[in-house]
Each structure stands twice: as C-alpha cells, then as structure tokens.
Design a protein around this motif. Sequence first.
Motif, PDB file in Angstrom:
ATOM      1  N   VAL A  60      36.242  -4.277  32.418  1.00 54.99           N
ATOM      2  CA  VAL A  60      35.969  -3.036  31.673  1.00 54.99           C
ATOM      3  C   VAL A  60      37.197  -2.134  31.701  1.00 54.99           C
ATOM      4  CG1 VAL A  60      34.584  -0.928  31.629  1.00 54.99           C
ATOM      5  CG2 VAL A  60      33.476  -3.112  32.097  1.00 54.99           C
ATOM      6  N   ARG A  61      37.770  -1.965  32.893  1.00 55.96           N
ATOM      7  CA  ARG A  61      38.947  -1.105  33.028  1.00 55.96           C
ATOM      8  C   ARG A  61      40.101  -1.619  32.148  1.00 55.96           C
ATOM      9  NH1 ARG A  61      41.236   1.858  37.577  1.00 55.96           N
ATOM     10  NH2 ARG A  61      39.884   0.775  39.053  1.00 55.96           N
ATOM     11  N   ALA A  62      40.293  -2.936  32.138  1.00 56.36           N
ATOM     12  CA  ALA A  62      41.377  -3.514  31.338  1.00 56.36           C
ATOM     13  C   ALA A  62      41.179  -3.207  29.857  1.00 56.36           C
ATOM     14  CB  ALA A  62      41.453  -5.015  31.572  1.00 56.36           C
ATOM     15  N   HIS A  63      39.959  -3.395  29.367  1.00 56.07           N
ATOM     16  CA  HIS A  63      39.684  -3.082  27.959  1.00 56.07           C
ATOM     17  C   HIS A  63      39.932  -1.600  27.671  1.00 56.07           C
ATOM     18  CE1 HIS A  63      38.316  -6.956  26.670  1.00 56.07           C
ATOM     19  NE2 HIS A  63      37.283  -6.997  27.480  1.00 56.07           N
ATOM     20  N   ALA A  64      39.489  -0.734  28.598  1.00 59.42           N
ATOM     21  CA  ALA A  64      39.660   0.703  28.383  1.00 59.42           C
ATOM     22  C   ALA A  64      41.135   1.082  28.365  1.00 59.42           C
ATOM     23  CB  ALA A  64      38.917   1.481  29.465  1.00 59.42           C
ATOM     24  N   LEU A  65      41.923   0.489  29.262  1.00 62.10           N
ATOM     25  CA  LEU A  65      43.353   0.793  29.304  1.00 62.10           C
ATOM     26  C   LEU A  65      44.055   0.380  28.018  1.00 62.10           C
ATOM     27  CD1 LEU A  65      44.285  -0.224  32.966  1.00 62.10           C
ATOM     28  CD2 LEU A  65      44.322   2.073  32.000  1.00 62.10           C
ATOM     29  N   LEU A  66      43.564  -0.681  27.398  1.00 63.18           N
ATOM     30  CA  LEU A  66      44.162  -1.162  26.159  1.00 63.18           C
ATOM     31  C   LEU A  66      43.572  -0.485  24.921  1.00 63.18           C
ATOM     32  CD1 LEU A  66      44.369  -4.965  27.026  1.00 63.18           C
ATOM     33  CD2 LEU A  66      46.260  -3.320  26.951  1.00 63.18           C
ATOM     34  N   GLY A  67      42.664   0.467  25.153  1.00 68.45           N
ATOM     35  CA  GLY A  67      42.065   1.198  24.042  1.00 68.45           C
ATOM     36  C   GLY A  67      40.932   0.477  23.348  1.00 68.45           C
ATOM     37  N   SER A  68      40.472  -0.626  23.934  1.00 65.45           N
ATOM     38  CA  SER A  68      39.365  -1.390  23.333  1.00 65.45           C
ATOM     39  C   SER A  68      38.041  -0.866  23.884  1.00 65.45           C
ATOM     40  CB  SER A  68      39.531  -2.882  23.631  1.00 65.45           C
ATOM     41  OG  SER A  68      40.774  -3.354  23.168  1.00 65.45           O
ATOM     42  N   HIS A  69      37.671   0.350  23.478  1.00 64.53           N
ATOM     43  CA  HIS A  69      36.518   1.007  24.084  1.00 64.53           C
ATOM     44  C   HIS A  69      35.199   0.313  23.746  1.00 64.53           C
ATOM     45  CE1 HIS A  69      39.195   4.798  24.282  1.00 64.53           C
ATOM     46  NE2 HIS A  69      39.248   4.129  25.410  1.00 64.53           N
ATOM     47  N   GLN A  70      35.111  -0.297  22.568  1.00 65.17           N
ATOM     48  CA  GLN A  70      33.873  -1.002  22.240  1.00 65.17           C
ATOM     49  C   GLN A  70      33.693  -2.229  23.121  1.00 65.17           C
ATOM     50  OE1 GLN A  70      31.382   0.145  20.132  1.00 65.17           O
ATOM     51  NE2 GLN A  70      30.348  -1.450  21.328  1.00 65.17           N
ATOM     52  N   ASP A  71      34.788  -2.961  23.383  1.00 64.55           N
ATOM     53  CA  ASP A  71      34.710  -4.104  24.300  1.00 64.55           C
ATOM     54  C   ASP A  71      34.315  -3.638  25.696  1.00 64.55           C
ATOM     55  OD1 ASP A  71      35.417  -5.970  22.368  1.00 64.55           O
ATOM     56  OD2 ASP A  71      37.561  -5.782  22.798  1.00 64.55           O
ATOM     57  N   ALA A  72      34.875  -2.490  26.119  1.00 61.57           N
ATOM     58  CA  ALA A  72      34.525  -1.943  27.432  1.00 61.57           C
ATOM     59  C   ALA A  72      33.044  -1.580  27.479  1.00 61.57           C
ATOM     60  CB  ALA A  72      35.381  -0.719  27.742  1.00 61.57           C
ATOM     61  N   MET A  73      32.528  -0.948  26.411  1.00 62.91           N
ATOM     62  CA  MET A  73      31.120  -0.565  26.369  1.00 62.91           C
ATOM     63  C   MET A  73      30.214  -1.794  26.328  1.00 62.91           C
ATOM     64  SD  MET A  73      30.558   2.601  26.748  1.00 62.91           S
ATOM     65  CE  MET A  73      28.810   2.326  26.469  1.00 62.91           C
ATOM     66  N   ASP A  74      30.625  -2.830  25.613  1.00 64.98           N
ATOM     67  CA  ASP A  74      29.821  -4.055  25.559  1.00 64.98           C
ATOM     68  C   ASP A  74      29.667  -4.654  26.959  1.00 64.98           C
ATOM     69  OD1 ASP A  74      29.550  -3.790  22.844  1.00 64.98           O
ATOM     70  OD2 ASP A  74      31.090  -5.263  22.333  1.00 64.98           O
TER      71      ASP A  74
END
Length: 412
Positions: A349-363
């Motif tokens: 989740v943190r990795a997705h958020a750092l890369l700006g992929s917030h939808q992937d993080a939320m999924d």
Amino acid sequence: MSAQISNNVRTLRRRSGLTQEGLAHAAGLSSTTVANIEQGGSARMETFARLAEALGVDTEALFASGTPHPAPDDKGNRRYLLDLRRQLMPPVGLVDAPAESVTVASRTDLERRIDVAHAHYHADEYDEMARCLPGVLAGTKAALFAAEGDDCRRAMLSTNARAHLVTGKYLTQVRQYDLAYQALSAGIRDARSAEDQTTAAVGVVGLCWLLLRQDRFSEAQDLAVTTADAVEPRMSTATAGQLAVWGELALRVASAAVRNGRKGDVVDARRMAASAASAMGREATNFRTHWGTFGPATAAVKTIEDRSLMRDARGVLRDSDQGPLAGATLRRLGRPSPSSWNRHRLDVVRAHALLGSHQDAMDELKALRGEAPEWLKHQSIARQLMEDILKRRKRTLTKDMRLMASHLGISG
C-alpha cells in the motif's frame, strides 16, 4: 460554541460524503447556517438535532469531546482488560491477599488452552483473547503453586511462561505496552527459572517487538544480538524450533538496525535470517517452540519491509512477486503468518501511495479490511497511510475512502 463541536460537525459531514450545501439540504437548513456552525458559530439545539438526523448520528455525537468515535486502540478490549490487570498486576500490601480459589487443571489441558488462545490471536479474535486469557493465567498460576517435585515444577514454569508470552503478544498487538511488558518479562523469568532456554528466547523475540513498537531501537537490537549469540544453533543438528527462534531474533536485529540507520548491521542480520530460513526449507508454525511462523517467505517479506522503510517503492513492488514470494514458489514454501503477510501488504500500500497510485493503494486497503478488519484497526501505519491519501485528495471523498477512514478511527 467550542471548536470541538464545529470540528465534529465538519468531520461527520465529510465522512458522509456531503458538501456543506448537501448537508444543509438534507437537514432542511440554509448553507449559511452550516458554514457558520463549522466556523464556530452558535446555533439552537433543534438545529443540532436536525444536523445529527441528517448525518445519521445521535445529537450528543456532535458535542462529544475528542474524536467522535472510540479510539481503535481500545475498541473491543477495554471492558475486558480489568481482569488481565488483576492477573498481571495484583495489589501488593503488607499482608498477602487470600489465595484465589481456582480448580487445578492438568498441564495438558492448560497447554491446550494456550493453543486455543494462539488460534484466537491469528484469527484476529481479540475480544475472545481478552475473555480467555485471565482464566488461562489463573489456571497456570494455580497449577504452578500446586506442583510437587522439581521436575513437575520446572514443567509448570515453562507452561506458565508460555501463558504469559501469548498474553504479551496480544497486549503488544493492541498497544497496551505496559501490561505487555509485565506479561513478557514474567514469561522470560519463569522460562529462565525452568532452565528452558528456547522458551525464554521466544519471549525475548516478543520483547524486542515491544521495544520496536516503542521506538527503542538500540535496546531492541542489543537484546536480540546477545540472545541470538546465546542460542546460535549448529546448523547440521539444529531442530526446526532452534532454527526458527534464532532466525526470528535475526529479524529483530535487522528491523531495529534499519530503523536506527545501521545499514551494515541490517545486511549481516538479514543474511543470518536467510541462512536459518534456508535450513528450515519452508514455513513452519509451532508456538511451543517459536514466536510465530518462520521460513523463507517470512524472511523475504521482512527484507521487503526494509525497502519500504527506505521508501524504495519500486523495489517493494518488484520484489513482492519474486523469489520465495512468486506465486508457485509461495504455494510450495507456505505463506507467512497472517499478521506478517498483512503487514507486507501494507508495505505494498505504501509503495503504491508513494508512486501516486492512490486507487491501487485503496484497492489493497479495501481487500485487507475485508479479510482482516480487526487486525487492520490496530495498525498505526494503516492510519498514517490513509491520512496521507486523504490529505492528497482534492475532491469529495469516495465511499470507500469514507468507510476506510471511519474503520481506522480517522477523525478528519
């Protein structure tokens, strides 16, 4: 009007996904009235009642001090902690208190009850743990008091130690750190008195986790290093339990070192853990000989955790499906414990958020909430990640975001 009331109205409105205009319409009020209240202005009680009805809460929720919902650290546990406190921290005076009347159970039955408590832990059934642990502790204490002969007493000391260690595991997870220290230190002392080095070392693994939770990195690393040196196994003859506890201690060394900026120590410790994991061959779980599940996949996810702490987002995502964690290999070697695996998913989740992929993080967060809702509530990193996502959100929150914020106890 107090700032807390205006904050509560604004927080509850955002959780409902409403704009000020939307809340005003639902409550039959003007948007100016809602804006005025959120800015600290006064209003009549009937106005607050209409707002509360529109928000789906009791009116008193608008006046609650602190956050509008219980803090997640205590939810589901507070009402049962009193009995645990009585077992771990009994009153001490000039005269001994009368002995508690408890039926003395067999050691076999007590070990079975400890196993059941561990099962509750890994099923995230924290309420059940809080209910059963006081009785387990009272039972092992009574059996230890009644034990006759040195061998019988040593055996019961080991059982009493394990009862305290599972209690410390639960209390650390729900962030009751002072009580957790009482339980873990008592378990280590009893195991040492029983000359049960393996169980004592298992307790040290747990105590190092507690120290890490308190940001006491140097102490955690030093304790893990000295204990690992004392129990270092001979690879050719070591049992799975001996390999696991040594490997778990190496993981604690690495976790403390990476948080403390000691990169050289991290490399050495991860090498030790990988050596122990390779010698085991696959994941193994036996709470009578080690703290949790240990093996190649566990060592791998902990290495990925290092990358996450160093904000190497691409490295986290790259390594999350390679080596021991590749699909077919993971099925063959076995998966880490639920808590370790779920913690790994938070790194994703943190990795997705750092890369700006917030939808992937939320999924990923949504999937975790569906599979391990109670565990997720007690993860401060989950709250931090969700707060970061909310700060970067420019538009009205989605339904999933509102539900996740509420689940994690995020007030605004």
